[in-house]
Motif scaffolding. Structure first.
Motif, PDB file in Angstrom:
ATOM      1  N   PHE A 153      59.402  76.590  48.834  1.00  0.00           N
ATOM      2  CA  PHE A 153      59.649  77.977  48.432  1.00  0.00           C
ATOM      3  C   PHE A 153      59.540  78.104  46.918  1.00  0.00           C
ATOM      4  N   GLN A 154      58.822  79.149  46.475  1.00  0.00           N
ATOM      5  CA  GLN A 154      58.769  79.465  45.051  1.00  0.00           C
ATOM      6  C   GLN A 154      58.687  80.978  44.877  1.00  0.00           C
ATOM      7  N   HIS A 155      59.408  81.466  43.893  1.00  0.00           N
ATOM      8  CA  HIS A 155      59.338  82.881  43.495  1.00  0.00           C
ATOM      9  C   HIS A 155      59.045  82.898  42.013  1.00  0.00           C
ATOM     10  N   ILE A 156      57.900  83.482  41.653  1.00  0.00           N
ATOM     11  CA  ILE A 156      57.409  83.427  40.277  1.00  0.00           C
ATOM     12  C   ILE A 156      57.039  84.824  39.810  1.00  0.00           C
ATOM     13  N   ARG A 157      57.360  85.095  38.556  1.00  0.00           N
ATOM     14  CA  ARG A 157      56.887  86.310  37.880  1.00  0.00           C
ATOM     15  C   ARG A 157      56.307  85.910  36.533  1.00  0.00           C
ATOM     16  N   ARG A 158      55.129  86.447  36.242  1.00  0.00           N
ATOM     17  CA  ARG A 158      54.497  86.174  34.941  1.00  0.00           C
ATOM     18  C   ARG A 158      53.951  87.467  34.348  1.00  0.00           C
ATOM     19  N   GLY A 159      54.011  87.546  33.035  1.00  0.00           N
ATOM     20  CA  GLY A 159      53.427  88.684  32.352  1.00  0.00           C
ATOM     21  C   GLY A 159      54.147  89.978  32.668  1.00  0.00           C
ATOM     22  N   ASN A 160      53.438  91.069  32.477  1.00  0.00           N
ATOM     23  CA  ASN A 160      54.014  92.402  32.658  1.00  0.00           C
ATOM     24  C   ASN A 160      53.477  93.105  33.892  1.00  0.00           C
ATOM     25  N   ASP A 161      52.908  92.342  34.822  1.00  0.00           N
ATOM     26  CA  ASP A 161      52.296  92.968  35.992  1.00  0.00           C
ATOM     27  C   ASP A 161      53.315  93.610  36.914  1.00  0.00           C
ATOM     28  N   GLY A 162      54.520  93.021  36.955  1.00  0.00           N
ATOM     29  CA  GLY A 162      55.531  93.541  37.869  1.00  0.00           C
ATOM     30  C   GLY A 162      55.335  93.124  39.303  1.00  0.00           C
ATOM     31  N   ILE A 163      54.389  92.220  39.547  1.00  0.00           N
ATOM     32  CA  ILE A 163      54.135  91.731  40.902  1.00  0.00           C
ATOM     33  C   ILE A 163      54.966  90.474  41.142  1.00  0.00           C
ATOM     34  N   ASP A 164      55.582  90.386  42.306  1.00  0.00           N
ATOM     35  CA  ASP A 164      56.321  89.176  42.680  1.00  0.00           C
ATOM     36  C   ASP A 164      55.368  88.233  43.406  1.00  0.00           C
ATOM     37  N   PHE A 165      55.233  87.021  42.885  1.00  0.00           N
ATOM     38  CA  PHE A 165      54.394  85.999  43.502  1.00  0.00           C
ATOM     39  C   PHE A 165      55.301  85.044  44.273  1.00  0.00           C
ATOM     40  N   VAL A 166      55.098  85.000  45.577  1.00  0.00           N
ATOM     41  CA  VAL A 166      55.966  84.236  46.472  1.00  0.00           C
ATOM     42  C   VAL A 166      55.154  83.136  47.152  1.00  0.00           C
ATOM     43  N   VAL A 167      55.658  81.924  47.091  1.00  0.00           N
ATOM     44  CA  VAL A 167      55.125  80.825  47.900  1.00  0.00           C
ATOM     45  C   VAL A 167      56.107  80.615  49.043  1.00  0.00           C
ATOM     46  N   ASN A 168      55.620  80.772  50.256  1.00  0.00           N
ATOM     47  CA  ASN A 168      56.463  80.594  51.440  1.00  0.00           C
ATOM     48  C   ASN A 168      56.401  79.136  51.877  1.00  0.00           C
ATOM     49  N   SER A 169      57.528  78.561  52.207  1.00  0.00           N
ATOM     50  CA  SER A 169      57.572  77.137  52.524  1.00  0.00           C
ATOM     51  C   SER A 169      56.933  76.823  53.875  1.00  0.00           C
ATOM     52  N   SER A 170      56.705  75.552  54.095  1.00  0.00           N
ATOM     53  CA  SER A 170      56.185  75.089  55.379  1.00  0.00           C
ATOM     54  C   SER A 170      57.237  75.265  56.471  1.00  0.00           C
ATOM     55  N   ALA A 171      56.769  75.666  57.645  1.00  0.00           N
ATOM     56  CA  ALA A 171      57.655  75.763  58.803  1.00  0.00           C
ATOM     57  C   ALA A 171      57.633  74.471  59.605  1.00  0.00           C
ATOM     58  N   SER A 172      57.226  73.380  58.971  1.00  0.00           N
ATOM     59  CA  SER A 172      57.270  72.095  59.674  1.00  0.00           C
ATOM     60  C   SER A 172      57.593  70.928  58.753  1.00  0.00           C
ATOM     61  N   LEU A 173      57.016  70.854  57.569  1.00  0.00           N
ATOM     62  CA  LEU A 173      57.236  69.689  56.705  1.00  0.00           C
ATOM     63  C   LEU A 173      57.115  70.128  55.255  1.00  0.00           C
ATOM     64  N   ALA A 174      58.214  70.028  54.504  1.00  0.00           N
ATOM     65  CA  ALA A 174      58.245  70.534  53.132  1.00  0.00           C
ATOM     66  C   ALA A 174      58.064  69.405  52.124  1.00  0.00           C
ATOM     67  N   ARG A 175      57.866  69.817  50.848  1.00  0.00           N
ATOM     68  CA  ARG A 175      57.655  68.881  49.753  1.00  0.00           C
ATOM     69  C   ARG A 175      58.540  69.257  48.573  1.00  0.00           C
ATOM     70  N   LYS A 176      58.705  68.301  47.658  1.00  0.00           N
ATOM     71  CA  LYS A 176      59.518  68.534  46.464  1.00  0.00           C
ATOM     72  C   LYS A 176      58.867  69.577  45.568  1.00  0.00           C
ATOM     73  N   VAL A 177      59.692  70.191  44.718  1.00  0.00           N
ATOM     74  CA  VAL A 177      59.194  71.235  43.823  1.00  0.00           C
ATOM     75  C   VAL A 177      60.028  71.239  42.552  1.00  0.00           C
ATOM     76  N   ASN A 178      59.391  71.626  41.450  1.00  0.00           N
ATOM     77  CA  ASN A 178      60.067  71.784  40.165  1.00  0.00           C
ATOM     78  C   ASN A 178      59.768  73.174  39.610  1.00  0.00           C
ATOM     79  N   PRO A 179      60.620  73.697  38.754  1.00  0.00           N
ATOM     80  CA  PRO A 179      60.313  74.979  38.121  1.00  0.00           C
ATOM     81  C   PRO A 179      59.035  74.884  37.290  1.00  0.00           C
ATOM     82  N   THR A 180      58.331  75.983  37.175  1.00  0.00           N
ATOM     83  CA  THR A 180      57.154  76.088  36.336  1.00  0.00           C
ATOM     84  C   THR A 180      57.253  77.371  35.537  1.00  0.00           C
ATOM     85  N   GLU A 181      56.249  77.708  34.785  1.00  0.00           N
ATOM     86  CA  GLU A 181      56.288  78.935  33.989  1.00  0.00           C
ATOM     87  C   GLU A 181      56.511  80.159  34.887  1.00  0.00           C
TER      88      GLU A 181
END
Length: 329
Positions: free
Chosen positions: A257-285
């Motif tokens: 799962f990731q929820h990211i916002r960048r710039g002034n677009d006002g759009i929410d960028f969502v990464v939906n996780s796997s419904a079977s096998l997930a992986r590690k994640v770190n914060p990014t910009e």
């Protein structure tokens, strides 16, 4: 202090410790547990489930999460399940009669409340096989409502509308072209698809607009960053052109799962996780939230609010992406 007193003190300390631990566990459970009543509170006038990176023959967490989706559907009553790609790991399917349709899909998502419309998009793993067979499966299963490689659906109830623009992202990424592992990619017309996205967004008048594709625009990932660069070159200018309409871009592919916002677009960028096998994640910009948990998402809309709830494999809400209603369209 005699032996009897020492024993009594030890018993008392053990009892206090046990009570503290029990209280702590009870508090943790009561905070994180979700009941059917709490699930029901996520229900909007229009609700949709989003799930992706599914097909592992029921293994890992796929079967329990599928059962959870069914139980939550009893309370929320979604209009549809949007399957955001990679329904079939690892090499897609060879035909509409491939046994993987049973072991990856039909026998797994068998709860009665999941016998609703499924609106899928293709992922990169579908492109390892016969992508036309994935589309043609609509002639086999009446709940598999896949109208093409890219298409749009409007969900409406109680006067509230969500437009989902469902796109085919693999042909937008250069590394999949001229690659024998992905035999169907070169036959696709990426420019025609992008023109269609532009036209569809220009005509959109719904309360809420969500664009769904398998590959993310932004994400923390161990995959090639060229994937995101290609997506940003191809699709992002169109989303920015209609930023007053586009509420979210939802993707999968990264298995967290990731929820990211960048710039002034006002759009929410969502990464939906796997419904079977997930992986590690770190914060990014631009990271607002991230989690390595498996799960799926619930989208709920009223006139006043659009909400996306990230759900873990126990039915708990990990994070909420919320947007206030627009005064004009």
């Amino acid at each position: 202090m005699n032996l009897t007193t020492n024993i009594q003190c030890a018993k008392r300390n053990m009892l206090i410790t046990l009570l503290v631990v029990t209280a702590s566990l009870f508090f943790h459970f009561s905070v994180n547990a979700q009941t059917p009543e709490q699930w029901k509170s996520m229900k909007g006038d229009v609700s949709v489930f989003i799930a992706n990176d599914l097909g592992r023959n029921g293994y890992y967490e796929q079967k329990p999460i599928a059962e959870l989706m069914g139980l939550m559907a009893e309370e929320i009553g979604p209009e549809a399940v949007v399957a955001a790609g990679d329904i079939h790991h690892f090499d897609g399917v060879v035909s509409t009669q491939d046994p993987l349709w049973m072991t990856n899909y039909e026998l797994i998502y068998a709860h009665p409340e999941l016998m609703i419309a499924w609106n899928p998009v293709l992922g990169n793993h579908e492109y390892r096989g016969n992508t036309q067979a994935v589309i043609d499966y609509r002639n086999v299963s009446r709940r598999w409502e896949m109208e093409g490689r890219y298409y749009t659906k409007v969900y409406e109830d109680n006067g509230v509308t969500i437009r989902m623009i469902l796109i085919d992202t693999t042909p937008l990424i250069n590394k999949y072209h001229h690659n024998s592992t992905y035999p169907d990619v070169d036959a696709q017309n990426a420019e025609a698809q992008l023109k269609w996205v532009d036209q569809t967004l220009s005509e959109a008048k719904e309360d809420w607009v969500i664009v769904v594709g398998h590959h993310p625009m932004y994400a923390d990932t161990k995959k090639s960053l060229d994937e995101q660069t290609d997506m940003q070159k191809a699709l992002l200018p169109i989303l920015r052109k209609y930023k007053e309409k586009v509420d979210m871009y939802v993707s999968g592919h990264i298995h967290n799962f990731q929820h990211i916002r960048r710039g002034n677009d006002g759009i929410d960028f969502v990464v939906n996780s796997s419904a079977s096998l997930a992986r590690k994640v770190n914060p990014t910009e631009g990271t607002i939230f991230c989690s390595p948990e498996e799960g799926f998402s619930v989208v709920s809309a009223t006139k006043q609010q659009l909400a996306l709830y990230m759900i873990d494999k126990k039915g708990g809400i990990l994070h909420e992406v919320k947007r206030a209603g627009k005064t004009t369209k």
